[in-house]
Design a protein around this motif. Sequence first.
Motif, PDB file in Angstrom:
ATOM      1  N   ASN A  16      -4.586   0.509   7.949  1.00 31.52           N
ATOM      2  CA  ASN A  16      -4.453   1.059   6.594  1.00 31.52           C
ATOM      3  C   ASN A  16      -4.588   2.575   6.582  1.00 31.52           C
ATOM      4  O   ASN A  16      -3.916   3.255   5.798  1.00 31.52           O
ATOM      5  N   PHE A  17      -5.450   3.109   7.437  1.00 29.92           N
ATOM      6  CA  PHE A  17      -5.622   4.553   7.509  1.00 29.92           C
ATOM      7  C   PHE A  17      -4.378   5.221   8.089  1.00 29.92           C
ATOM      8  O   PHE A  17      -3.915   6.246   7.588  1.00 29.92           O
ATOM      9  N   ASP A  18      -3.828   4.635   9.134  1.00 28.02           N
ATOM     10  CA  ASP A  18      -2.656   5.229   9.785  1.00 28.02           C
ATOM     11  C   ASP A  18      -1.422   5.201   8.897  1.00 28.02           C
ATOM     12  O   ASP A  18      -0.529   6.049   9.045  1.00 28.02           O
ATOM     13  N   PHE A  19      -1.363   4.230   7.977  1.00 25.60           N
ATOM     14  CA  PHE A  19      -0.213   4.162   7.082  1.00 25.60           C
ATOM     15  C   PHE A  19      -0.551   4.698   5.683  1.00 25.60           C
ATOM     16  O   PHE A  19       0.119   4.403   4.699  1.00 25.60           O
ATOM     17  N   ASN A  20      -1.604   5.525   5.652  1.00 27.60           N
ATOM     18  CA  ASN A  20      -1.941   6.352   4.482  1.00 27.60           C
ATOM     19  C   ASN A  20      -2.199   5.572   3.201  1.00 27.60           C
ATOM     20  O   ASN A  20      -1.804   5.992   2.111  1.00 27.60           O
ATOM     21  N   VAL A  21      -2.894   4.426   3.351  1.00 27.07           N
ATOM     22  CA  VAL A  21      -3.297   3.674   2.163  1.00 27.07           C
ATOM     23  C   VAL A  21      -4.807   3.425   2.148  1.00 27.07           C
ATOM     24  O   VAL A  21      -5.307   2.683   1.305  1.00 27.07           O
ATOM     25  N   ALA A  22      -5.530   4.060   3.071  1.00 30.76           N
ATOM     26  CA  ALA A  22      -6.988   4.001   3.069  1.00 30.76           C
ATOM     27  C   ALA A  22      -7.516   5.342   3.562  1.00 30.76           C
ATOM     28  O   ALA A  22      -6.885   6.000   4.410  1.00 30.76           O
ATOM     29  N   PHE A  23      -8.677   5.735   3.022  1.00 33.19           N
ATOM     30  CA  PHE A  23      -9.215   7.059   3.307  1.00 33.19           C
ATOM     31  C   PHE A  23     -10.724   6.981   3.468  1.00 33.19           C
ATOM     32  O   PHE A  23     -11.368   6.040   3.006  1.00 33.19           O
ATOM     33  N   THR A  24     -11.294   7.974   4.132  1.00 34.35           N
ATOM     34  CA  THR A  24     -12.733   8.003   4.358  1.00 34.35           C
ATOM     35  C   THR A  24     -13.420   8.751   3.224  1.00 34.35           C
ATOM     36  O   THR A  24     -12.790   9.537   2.496  1.00 34.35           O
ATOM     37  N   GLU A  25     -14.718   8.524   3.096  1.00 33.82           N
ATOM     38  CA  GLU A  25     -15.492   9.262   2.093  1.00 33.82           C
ATOM     39  C   GLU A  25     -15.469  10.757   2.398  1.00 33.82           C
ATOM     40  O   GLU A  25     -15.483  11.586   1.487  1.00 33.82           O
ATOM     41  N   GLU A  26     -15.411  11.106   3.688  1.00 34.00           N
ATOM     42  CA  GLU A  26     -15.341  12.519   4.074  1.00 34.00           C
ATOM     43  C   GLU A  26     -14.043  13.153   3.564  1.00 34.00           C
ATOM     44  O   GLU A  26     -14.061  14.262   3.021  1.00 34.00           O
ATOM     45  N   GLN A  27     -12.933  12.471   3.751  1.00 31.27           N
ATOM     46  CA  GLN A  27     -11.670  12.989   3.214  1.00 31.27           C
ATOM     47  C   GLN A  27     -11.748  13.154   1.701  1.00 31.27           C
ATOM     48  O   GLN A  27     -11.236  14.126   1.141  1.00 31.27           O
ATOM     49  N   GLN A  28     -12.378  12.205   1.066  1.00 32.09           N
ATOM     50  CA  GLN A  28     -12.515  12.242  -0.385  1.00 32.09           C
ATOM     51  C   GLN A  28     -13.343  13.457  -0.820  1.00 32.09           C
ATOM     52  O   GLN A  28     -12.961  14.185  -1.740  1.00 32.09           O
ATOM     53  N   ARG A  29     -14.479  13.686  -0.134  1.00 26.44           N
ATOM     54  CA  ARG A  29     -15.351  14.813  -0.474  1.00 26.44           C
ATOM     55  C   ARG A  29     -14.662  16.146  -0.227  1.00 26.44           C
ATOM     56  O   ARG A  29     -14.796  17.083  -1.022  1.00 26.44           O
TER      57      ARG A  29
END
Length: 254
Positions: free
Chosen positions: A142-155
């Motif tokens: 999901n991360f590699d296909f840009n549909v999931a993200f980390t809290e760090e990316q969010q912050r």
Amino acid sequence: MTTHITGTREEWLAARLELLDAEKELTRRSDELARRRQELPWVRVDKEYRFETEDGSASLADLFRGRSQLLVYHFMFGPDYKAGCVSCSAIADGFNGIAVHLANHDVTLSAVSRAPLAKLLAYRRRMGWTFPWASSGDGRFNFDFNVAFTEEQQREGTVEYNFERAGHAMDVTPVPLPVAQSAAMTGTDAPTYSLDRPGLSAFVLEDGAVYHTYSAYARGLDGLWGMYQWLDRAPRGRNETGIWFRRHDEYGQR
């Protein structure tokens, strides 16, 4: 009394014929876009992804189920969700009838989410769905296909979704009401809800190799919302001011 323009049958027919020309042009443009999608270069998927399915542990190639084409709907159902995203649920309500036709045309339709498989299958039973649904768990799919993200990316504001960095309704402060409402309907808060996003990815299996061929996100998924295709032809159109729809088993509930 109606406030909408009224007219004679002859006036309606003249206006309708003018609109018909525009509809035909849109159909031709849509056909051209479909052709251009199919002409995109294929990108070989060399990373080994693993999924949990009702048939056991599976590779990406296994998700094809013996067919040469795979359409993956990235269903928003994060590990901490209590229930699937209401928007994704509305889209998925149309999958059962479509999946059988696709399966008989060399295409497998499968949903993939990060939530544990048991949670996905329990929700699928609740909704009365039968299409394949796999859990990517803690894997990178999901991360590699840009549909999931980390809290760090969010912050840090480094979320890249729909081929651009940030600037999306789910990433702004204060949180838009529809995002907050959708989060509440999954039993989470907005930041947790926003770690997952909807999308569609297409793959092809050829000579034992899997290739990624296409992905779409956000409004690029509009064509999958069966109810909206009907509403766009209803007298008052979409006529919405917020999240009006519910899971199909929740209508009538307070």
